[in-house]
Design an enzyme around this catalytic site. Structure first.
Site, PDB file in Angstrom:
ATOM      1  N   ASN A   8     -48.127  34.042  46.460  1.00 12.81           N
ATOM      2  CA  ASN A   8     -46.888  34.599  47.018  1.00 12.81           C
ATOM      3  C   ASN A   8     -45.854  34.952  45.961  1.00 12.81           C
ATOM      4  O   ASN A   8     -45.068  35.866  46.138  1.00 12.81           O
ATOM      5  CB  ASN A   8     -46.279  33.635  48.046  1.00 12.81           C
ATOM      6  CG  ASN A   8     -46.202  32.226  47.540  1.00 12.81           C
ATOM      7  OD1 ASN A   8     -47.207  31.620  47.185  1.00 12.81           O
ATOM      8  ND2 ASN A   8     -45.005  31.683  47.484  1.00 12.81           N
TER       9      ASN A   8
ATOM     10  N   GLY B   5     -47.276  29.718  59.262  1.00 10.56           N
ATOM     11  CA  GLY B   5     -48.344  29.610  58.270  1.00 10.56           C
ATOM     12  C   GLY B   5     -48.398  28.186  57.727  1.00 10.56           C
ATOM     13  O   GLY B   5     -49.469  27.633  57.466  1.00 10.56           O
ATOM     14  N   THR B   6     -47.237  27.589  57.566  1.00  9.96           N
ATOM     15  CA  THR B   6     -47.159  26.215  57.062  1.00  9.96           C
ATOM     16  C   THR B   6     -47.917  25.262  57.976  1.00  9.96           C
ATOM     17  O   THR B   6     -48.723  24.439  57.517  1.00  9.96           O
ATOM     18  CB  THR B   6     -45.671  25.780  56.978  1.00  9.96           C
ATOM     19  OG1 THR B   6     -45.010  26.631  56.043  1.00  9.96           O
ATOM     20  CG2 THR B   6     -45.529  24.334  56.562  1.00  9.96           C
TER      21      THR B   6
ATOM     22  N   THR C 181     -46.480  23.605  74.320  1.00  8.74           N
ATOM     23  CA  THR C 181     -46.535  24.865  75.074  1.00  8.74           C
ATOM     24  C   THR C 181     -46.481  26.038  74.107  1.00  8.74           C
ATOM     25  O   THR C 181     -45.660  26.061  73.184  1.00  8.74           O
ATOM     26  CB  THR C 181     -45.362  24.918  76.074  1.00  8.74           C
ATOM     27  OG1 THR C 181     -45.495  23.781  76.932  1.00  8.74           O
ATOM     28  CG2 THR C 181     -45.387  26.192  76.903  1.00  8.74           C
TER      29      THR C 181
ATOM     30  N   CYS D 167     -34.977  26.757  46.199  1.00  7.60           N
ATOM     31  CA  CYS D 167     -33.602  26.505  45.794  1.00  7.60           C
ATOM     32  C   CYS D 167     -33.246  25.094  46.219  1.00  7.60           C
ATOM     33  O   CYS D 167     -33.384  24.751  47.385  1.00  7.60           O
ATOM     34  CB  CYS D 167     -32.705  27.498  46.512  1.00  7.60           C
ATOM     35  SG  CYS D 167     -31.049  27.538  45.875  1.00  7.60           S
TER      36      CYS D 167
ATOM     37  N   GLN E 279     -50.129  35.871  52.605  1.00  5.50           N
ATOM     38  CA  GLN E 279     -49.614  37.065  51.924  1.00  5.50           C
ATOM     39  C   GLN E 279     -50.527  38.274  52.074  1.00  5.50           C
ATOM     40  O   GLN E 279     -50.130  39.386  51.736  1.00  5.50           O
ATOM     41  CB  GLN E 279     -49.394  36.779  50.425  1.00  5.50           C
ATOM     42  CG  GLN E 279     -48.213  35.879  50.139  1.00  5.50           C
ATOM     43  CD  GLN E 279     -46.862  36.562  50.375  1.00  5.50           C
ATOM     44  OE1 GLN E 279     -46.715  37.771  50.297  1.00  5.50           O
ATOM     45  NE2 GLN E 279     -45.851  35.771  50.688  1.00  5.50           N
TER      46      GLN E 279
HETATM   47  N1  PLP Z   1     -48.311  30.475  52.343  1.00  6.90           N
HETATM   48  C1  PLP Z   1     -47.845  31.487  51.623  1.00  6.90           C
HETATM   49  C2  PLP Z   1     -48.689  32.060  50.530  1.00  6.90           C
HETATM   50  C3  PLP Z   1     -46.576  32.014  51.884  1.00  6.90           C
HETATM   51  O1  PLP Z   1     -46.098  33.019  51.160  1.00  6.90           O
HETATM   52  C4  PLP Z   1     -45.818  31.448  52.929  1.00  6.90           C
HETATM   53  C5  PLP Z   1     -44.457  31.929  53.234  1.00  6.90           C
HETATM   54  O2  PLP Z   1     -43.576  31.886  52.419  1.00  6.90           O
HETATM   55  C6  PLP Z   1     -46.365  30.393  53.670  1.00  6.90           C
HETATM   56  C7  PLP Z   1     -47.617  29.943  53.354  1.00  6.90           C
HETATM   57  C8  PLP Z   1     -45.629  29.751  54.795  1.00  6.90           C
HETATM   58  O3  PLP Z   1     -45.642  30.550  55.950  1.00  6.90           O
HETATM   59  P1  PLP Z   1     -44.529  30.265  57.070  1.00  6.90           P
HETATM   60  O4  PLP Z   1     -43.245  30.797  56.529  1.00  6.90           O
HETATM   61  O5  PLP Z   1     -45.010  31.016  58.275  1.00  6.90           O
HETATM   62  O6  PLP Z   1     -44.499  28.814  57.285  1.00  6.90           O
END
Ligand code: PLP
Length: 382
Positions: free
Chosen positions: A151, A70-71, A237, A325, A179
């Protein structure tokens, strides 16, 4: 037996997803870009996964791009758009003040690229007030990025309305839906987003795979350069096993919408029991806003999250503060600070997030353990 109440951090891999991934980890080794039979089989598996995930998101097959997380999806959306933009009259980006760090920390890069970044205020419950966004909107805004659900707190934003406000000034709208996908155990509702980021490990899929949906016509520059994978947007890939596991998890969530009701029942039982048992009145952070079914966020005033979480961990309960943390101690939550809490209060936030496996009696047991931990902490002070 431990009580894992941190589903918002990550969820365990579904056996069905693990099973679907197995051939792609053990027998099939083709590169989806190769022309031979092994490569073609891998490409087919990737395409099937793309079909499933794009259907659930309500986007077109060709609009979905797999990423490593997601990041990465959010980084690609925001930085990729900023890199592609050549309309220098649009030199402003608006980010929600309570966004995940994968969105907020793009700020430095955006500023280096010459953009001005404005943070849009959130209310006391972590939700974006559309009026606050409206005040910031003007014809110089390139992009607005607002998360679908927070989140830490679980607050759900009115993203379709926020997208309309962005569009009214010709800006692009990105939402971090990590989320909320798959929303209510099924498909995504209409978000109005041009760019939408999701991640597999929040819905019982594997870690290390996410996706970015890019609406047709929205142009991004890749952030990672190399081969032409993922329609020239994400070099490298592809993680075939990861994508297959992601799709299998999505299918499972679509077929099991009951999981949402179970999570909600567990969350509500936890809240009720804690209200009865706690020596300190729990302060629930979200009371009036729409919120995710599996989230409970609270403070027990006077008790730091760090002290509570360490004690709970020893008692067999896994929860979190939602805050990062660093150097062995919990930072104050940037989300609670954005909501207007003090530094001390922002160190008290506790997040209990309920996944599909938690029964109401386990949730009640967890509430009793939280109450017991609070009693013990108070005793050590007298
Ligand atoms: N965005 C939100 C709202 C999240 O809760 C998270 C995960 O903690 C992320 C992005 C990041 O996703 P990922 O862990 O797949 O990088």
């Amino acid at each position: 037996m431990r009580l894992y109440l941190d589903a918002a951090a990550t969820t365990p891999l579904l056996p069905e997803a693990a099973e679907a991934m197995r051939p792609w980890l053990e027998q099939e080794h083709g590169n989806p870009s190769s022309l031979h039979a092994e490569g073609r089989r891998a490409k087919l598996a990737l395409d099937e996964a793309r079909e499933t995930v794009s259907n659930a998101l309500g986007c077109m097959f060709g609009e979905l791009h797999f990423t490593s997380s997601g990041t990465e999806a959010a980084n690609l959306a925001i930085i990729g758009l900023a890199l592609h933009n050549t309309d220098f009259a649009r030199n402003r980006v608006i980010l929600g003040a309570a966004e995940h760090h994968c969105v907020l920390h793009t700020r430095e890069t955006l500023e280096r690229l010459g953009y001005r970044v404005d943070l849009c205020a959130v209310n006391r419950e972590g939700g974006v007030n559309p009026a606050a966004l409206e005040n910031l909107m003007a014809a110089d805004v390139l992009l607005v990025s607002m998360m679908h659900a927070n989140n830490e707190l679980g607050t759900i934003n009115p993203v379709a309305l926020l997208a309309d406000l962005a569009h009214s000034q010709g800006a692009i709208f990105h939402t971090d839906a990590v989320q909320t996908f798959p929303f209510d155990g099924g498909n995504m509702p209409e978000t109005g987003a041009d760019l939408l980021s999701v991640s597999a490990h929040k819905l019982y899929g594997p870690k290390g795979v996410g996706a970015l949906a890019v609406k047709a016509g929205v142009k991004l520059k890749p952030v990672m350069v190399g081969g032409g994978q993922e329609r020239e947007l994400r070099a490298g890939t592809e993680n075939v096993a990861g994508a297959v596991g992601f799709a299998e998890a999505v299918k499972w969530c679509q077929a099991n919408p009951i999981a949402k009701a179970t999570r909600e029942a567990a969350r509500d039982a936890f809240r009720r029991r804690l209200e009865q048992a706690s020596p300190i009145v729990p302060q629930w952070t979200v009371m009036d806003s729409p919120m995710l079914g599996g989230h409970a966020h609270l403070r027990l005033p006077g008790i730091s999250a760090e002290t509570m979480l360490i004690r709970l961990d020893r008692m067999g309960v896994s929860a979190s503060s939602g805050a990062a943390c660093s150097s062995g101690s919990l930072e104050p939550s940037h989300v609670l600070l954005a909501c207007g809490y003090s530094m001390e209060e922002a160190k008290e936030g506790l997040r209990f997030s309920f996944g599909k496996g938690i029964s109401t009696s386990e949730a009640e047991k967890a509430a009793e353990l939280v109450a017991e931990a609070a009693e013990e902490i108070l005793k050590t002070r007298t």
